[in-house]
Design an enzyme around this catalytic site. Structure first.
Site, PDB file in Angstrom:
ATOM      1  N   HIS A 168      40.999  43.989  32.957  1.00 37.17           N
ATOM      2  CA  HIS A 168      40.366  43.628  31.684  1.00 37.17           C
ATOM      3  C   HIS A 168      41.457  43.107  30.760  1.00 37.17           C
ATOM      4  O   HIS A 168      42.319  43.868  30.318  1.00 37.17           O
ATOM      5  CB  HIS A 168      39.624  44.834  31.101  1.00 37.17           C
ATOM      6  N   ARG A 228      31.986  48.382  33.496  1.00 38.68           N
ATOM      7  CA  ARG A 228      32.389  49.573  34.257  1.00 38.68           C
ATOM      8  C   ARG A 228      31.393  50.725  34.121  1.00 38.68           C
ATOM      9  O   ARG A 228      31.507  51.721  34.830  1.00 38.68           O
ATOM     10  CB  ARG A 228      33.790  50.020  33.820  1.00 38.68           C
ATOM     11  N   SER A 283      55.715  54.439  34.082  1.00 36.68           N
ATOM     12  CA  SER A 283      56.370  53.636  35.113  1.00 36.68           C
ATOM     13  C   SER A 283      56.706  54.476  36.329  1.00 36.68           C
ATOM     14  O   SER A 283      57.252  55.576  36.213  1.00 36.68           O
ATOM     15  CB  SER A 283      57.658  53.033  34.543  1.00 36.68           C
ATOM     16  N   GLN A 284      56.407  53.922  37.511  1.00 37.44           N
ATOM     17  CA  GLN A 284      56.775  54.621  38.747  1.00 37.44           C
ATOM     18  C   GLN A 284      58.202  54.279  39.157  1.00 37.44           C
ATOM     19  O   GLN A 284      58.710  54.813  40.136  1.00 37.44           O
ATOM     20  CB  GLN A 284      55.818  54.239  39.886  1.00 37.44           C
ATOM     21  N   ASN A 340      40.012  45.975  21.222  1.00 39.53           N
ATOM     22  CA  ASN A 340      39.095  45.783  20.101  1.00 39.53           C
ATOM     23  C   ASN A 340      37.657  46.057  20.563  1.00 39.53           C
ATOM     24  O   ASN A 340      37.382  46.172  21.767  1.00 39.53           O
ATOM     25  CB  ASN A 340      39.280  44.385  19.492  1.00 39.53           C
ATOM     26  N   GLU A 378      42.097  48.772  38.486  1.00 47.53           N
ATOM     27  CA  GLU A 378      40.852  48.098  38.073  1.00 47.53           C
ATOM     28  C   GLU A 378      40.829  47.874  36.562  1.00 47.53           C
ATOM     29  O   GLU A 378      40.419  46.827  36.074  1.00 47.53           O
ATOM     30  CB  GLU A 378      39.641  48.934  38.499  1.00 47.53           C
ATOM     31  N   LEU A 379      41.301  48.885  35.838  1.00 50.74           N
ATOM     32  CA  LEU A 379      41.291  48.812  34.371  1.00 50.74           C
ATOM     33  C   LEU A 379      42.071  47.600  33.842  1.00 50.74           C
ATOM     34  O   LEU A 379      41.599  46.884  32.959  1.00 50.74           O
ATOM     35  CB  LEU A 379      41.883  50.117  33.818  1.00 50.74           C
ATOM     36  N   SER A 424      33.126  37.472  17.690  1.00 56.90           N
ATOM     37  CA  SER A 424      34.536  37.438  17.287  1.00 56.90           C
ATOM     38  C   SER A 424      34.855  38.409  16.152  1.00 56.90           C
ATOM     39  O   SER A 424      35.972  38.935  16.081  1.00 56.90           O
ATOM     40  CB  SER A 424      34.967  36.016  16.912  1.00 56.90           C
TER      41      SER A 424
HETATM   42  C1  LIG Z   1      31.733  46.528  39.949  1.00 56.07           C
HETATM   43  C2  LIG Z   1      32.910  45.652  39.926  1.00 56.07           C
HETATM   44  C3  LIG Z   1      33.465  45.231  41.126  1.00 56.07           C
HETATM   45  C4  LIG Z   1      34.593  44.410  41.133  1.00 56.07           C
HETATM   46  N1  LIG Z   1      35.142  44.009  42.313  1.00 56.07           N
HETATM   47  C5  LIG Z   1      36.216  43.208  42.336  1.00 56.07           C
HETATM   48  C6  LIG Z   1      36.804  42.766  43.565  1.00 56.07           C
HETATM   49  O1  LIG Z   1      36.349  43.113  44.632  1.00 56.07           O
HETATM   50  N2  LIG Z   1      37.900  41.975  43.508  1.00 56.07           N
HETATM   51  C7  LIG Z   1      38.434  41.552  42.329  1.00 56.07           C
HETATM   52  O2  LIG Z   1      39.407  40.797  42.324  1.00 56.07           O
HETATM   53  N3  LIG Z   1      37.912  41.952  41.148  1.00 56.07           N
HETATM   54  C8  LIG Z   1      36.842  42.759  41.118  1.00 56.07           C
HETATM   55  N4  LIG Z   1      36.305  43.169  39.925  1.00 56.07           N
HETATM   56  C9  LIG Z   1      37.005  42.802  38.682  1.00 56.07           C
HETATM   57  C10 LIG Z   1      36.299  41.651  37.959  1.00 56.07           C
HETATM   58  O3  LIG Z   1      36.293  40.488  38.760  1.00 56.07           O
HETATM   59  C11 LIG Z   1      37.014  41.364  36.624  1.00 56.07           C
HETATM   60  O4  LIG Z   1      38.346  40.982  36.888  1.00 56.07           O
HETATM   61  C12 LIG Z   1      37.037  42.539  35.707  1.00 56.07           C
HETATM   62  O5  LIG Z   1      35.784  43.170  35.668  1.00 56.07           O
HETATM   63  C13 LIG Z   1      37.402  42.087  34.300  1.00 56.07           C
HETATM   64  O6  LIG Z   1      36.344  41.317  33.806  1.00 56.07           O
HETATM   65  P1  LIG Z   1      36.562  40.081  32.866  1.00 56.07           P
HETATM   66  O7  LIG Z   1      37.447  39.053  33.504  1.00 56.07           O
HETATM   67  O8  LIG Z   1      35.194  39.634  32.435  1.00 56.07           O
HETATM   68  O9  LIG Z   1      37.296  40.812  31.643  1.00 56.07           O
HETATM   69  P2  LIG Z   1      38.401  40.255  30.650  1.00 56.07           P
HETATM   70  O10 LIG Z   1      39.609  39.845  31.370  1.00 56.07           O
HETATM   71  O11 LIG Z   1      38.583  41.320  29.623  1.00 56.07           O
HETATM   72  O12 LIG Z   1      37.745  39.016  30.008  1.00 56.07           O
HETATM   73  C14 LIG Z   1      36.628  39.132  29.133  1.00 56.07           C
HETATM   74  C15 LIG Z   1      35.919  37.799  29.076  1.00 56.07           C
HETATM   75  O13 LIG Z   1      36.776  36.848  28.449  1.00 56.07           O
HETATM   76  C16 LIG Z   1      36.631  35.588  29.095  1.00 56.07           C
HETATM   77  N5  LIG Z   1      37.913  35.233  29.729  1.00 56.07           N
HETATM   78  C17 LIG Z   1      38.979  36.066  29.926  1.00 56.07           C
HETATM   79  N6  LIG Z   1      39.983  35.418  30.495  1.00 56.07           N
HETATM   80  C18 LIG Z   1      39.555  34.165  30.690  1.00 56.07           C
HETATM   81  C19 LIG Z   1      40.155  33.034  31.259  1.00 56.07           C
HETATM   82  N7  LIG Z   1      41.375  33.043  31.740  1.00 56.07           N
HETATM   83  N8  LIG Z   1      39.442  31.890  31.300  1.00 56.07           N
HETATM   84  C20 LIG Z   1      38.192  31.838  30.815  1.00 56.07           C
HETATM   85  N9  LIG Z   1      37.554  32.895  30.246  1.00 56.07           N
HETATM   86  C21 LIG Z   1      38.237  34.043  30.189  1.00 56.07           C
HETATM   87  C22 LIG Z   1      35.516  35.726  30.129  1.00 56.07           C
HETATM   88  O14 LIG Z   1      34.296  35.399  29.534  1.00 56.07           O
HETATM   89  C23 LIG Z   1      35.561  37.205  30.429  1.00 56.07           C
HETATM   90  O15 LIG Z   1      34.353  37.723  30.949  1.00 56.07           O
HETATM   91  C24 LIG Z   1      35.178  43.980  39.902  1.00 56.07           C
HETATM   92  C25 LIG Z   1      34.594  44.415  38.693  1.00 56.07           C
HETATM   93  C26 LIG Z   1      33.472  45.232  38.702  1.00 56.07           C
HETATM   94  C27 LIG Z   1      32.895  45.678  37.383  1.00 56.07           C
END
Ligand SMILES: Cc1cc2nc3c(=O)[nH]c(=O)nc-3n(C[C@H](O)[C@H](O)[C@H](O)COP(=O)(O)OP(=O)(O)OC[C@H]3O[C@@H](n4cnc5c(N)ncnc54)[C@H](O)[C@@H]3O)c2cc1C
Length: 266
Positions: free
Chosen positions: A106, A216, A116-117, A205, A102-103, A81
């Site tokens: 996160h 990624r 904006s499009q 952060n 994809e970005l 934290s």
């Molecule tokens: C190689 C690869 C392939 C992928 N393929 C797909 C795909 O086919 N389809 C698809 O939909 N997505 C896909 N993703 C996206 C993936 O599922 C995640 O949405 C994305 O990587 C963001 O990760 P995150 O949720 O950990 O990140 P963040 O949203 O930044 O969250 C960071 C961390 O905070 C915690 N957190 C965040 N929000 C919550 C919440 N609401 N509740 C509890 N804990 C939380 C979790 O510990 C999480 O890991 C892919 C990602 C990668 C890297």
């Protein structure tokens, strides 16, 4: 038609410490003046982490004397934290809409502002070449020809749709010209491909950046977003070596690079 082979990335915001205020706080609390362990002015990012972490136990001037040791211990024990106090903002251009789709998955610790499009005309928009067609490990001439043809068609269809909708949508049904233009563009963008170039302002952060780079920068991530993660890592390793120095970069047989942290998901 403009084709983009590589993104441009600008580091536009970074942390700053007001050392006078830190000194005043320490004096007010009867604590030692800015302790030696906090490297004021050298690596502000790590200093922010140390000041915030020491707040928890009011351990200013005590304990670990070396800031690298201090930060590594936080990473190792997953005291993540405190890394949320340090933010970096990048303006990124020359990336595709598929990358930003994809970005923006996160969420935690990220802020986005994207071109904006709906407001911005995409008639002259550029397209991003998938890296497999740029840093080629094979002869991709035919693939490039097919892609260019598809993009030309998409661009032409967008322009035709804008023109057709401009004729079709009666101005008196809209409260402003801007609303009408938005209605036209938001419909016409239906034919724009994933490769359409976009521009985005990303702030996150350090905890969030580390997680992004880990996810990624992994071998199974898409090549374009992986390239972005590697560039961001390169910049942040120079900017904040103590906070990103545990990532190692390696090269795969296909020529792309990956990043792996020693301290996973802190
Ligand atoms: C190689 C690869 C392939 C992928 N393929 C797909 C795909 O086919 N389809 C698809 O939909 N997505 C896909 N993703 C996206 C993936 O599922 C995640 O949405 C994305 O990587 C963001 O990760 P995150 O949720 O950990 O990140 P963040 O949203 O930044 O969250 C960071 C961390 O905070 C915690 N957190 C965040 N929000 C919550 C919440 N609401 N509740 C509890 N804990 C939380 C979790 O510990 C999480 O890991 C892919 C990602 C990668 C890297």
């Amino acid at each position: 038609m403009k084709l983009i082979a590589e993104p441009k990335i600008y580091l536009v915001t970074r942390p700053a410490v007001d050392w006078e205020q830190v000194a005043t706080f320490l004096a007010d609390e009867g604590l030692p003046a800015v302790p030696d362990s906090i490297r004021a002015g050298k690596d502000e990012s790590a200093a922010v982490v140390e000041v915030s972490a020491r707040m928890c136990y009011m351990s200013f001037g005590r304990g670990r004397k070396d800031i690298a040791d201090f930060v590594n211990n936080l990473l190792k024990s997953k005291d993540g934290s405190v890394f949320e106090h340090v933010n970096y903002g990048f303006v990124v251009t020359g990336v595709s809409r598929s990358l930003t789709h994809e970005l923006v998955r996160h969420r935690a610790g990220f802020a986005y502002s994207q071109r904006s499009q709906r407001y911005v005309d995409e008639a002259a928009s550029a397209f991003v070449l998938p890296p497999a067609l740029v840093d080629s490990i094979g002869d991709t001439g035919e693939a490039r020809r097919i892609l260019a043809e598809a993009l030309e068609t998409a661009s032409a269809s967008y322009a035709e749709l804008v023109e057709a909708l401009d004729k079709a949508l009666p101005p008196d049904k809209f409260t402003s010209n801007t609303d009408r233009r938005k209605a036209i563009r938001q419909a016409a963008r239906a034919v724009l491909p994933n490769a359409t170039e976009t521009k985005i302002f990303i702030t996150a952060n350090v905890r969030a950046w580390r997680h992004f780079i880990e996810m990624r920068g992994a071998p199974f991530a898409d090549w374009e977003i992986r390239r972005l993660a590697l560039i961001v890592l390169d910049i942040l390793q120079k900017e904040a070596p103590l906070l990103f120095g545990d990532f190692t970069v390696s090269q795969l047989p296909d020529g792309t690079k990956t990043a792996t942290p020693t301290y996973s998901k802190v």
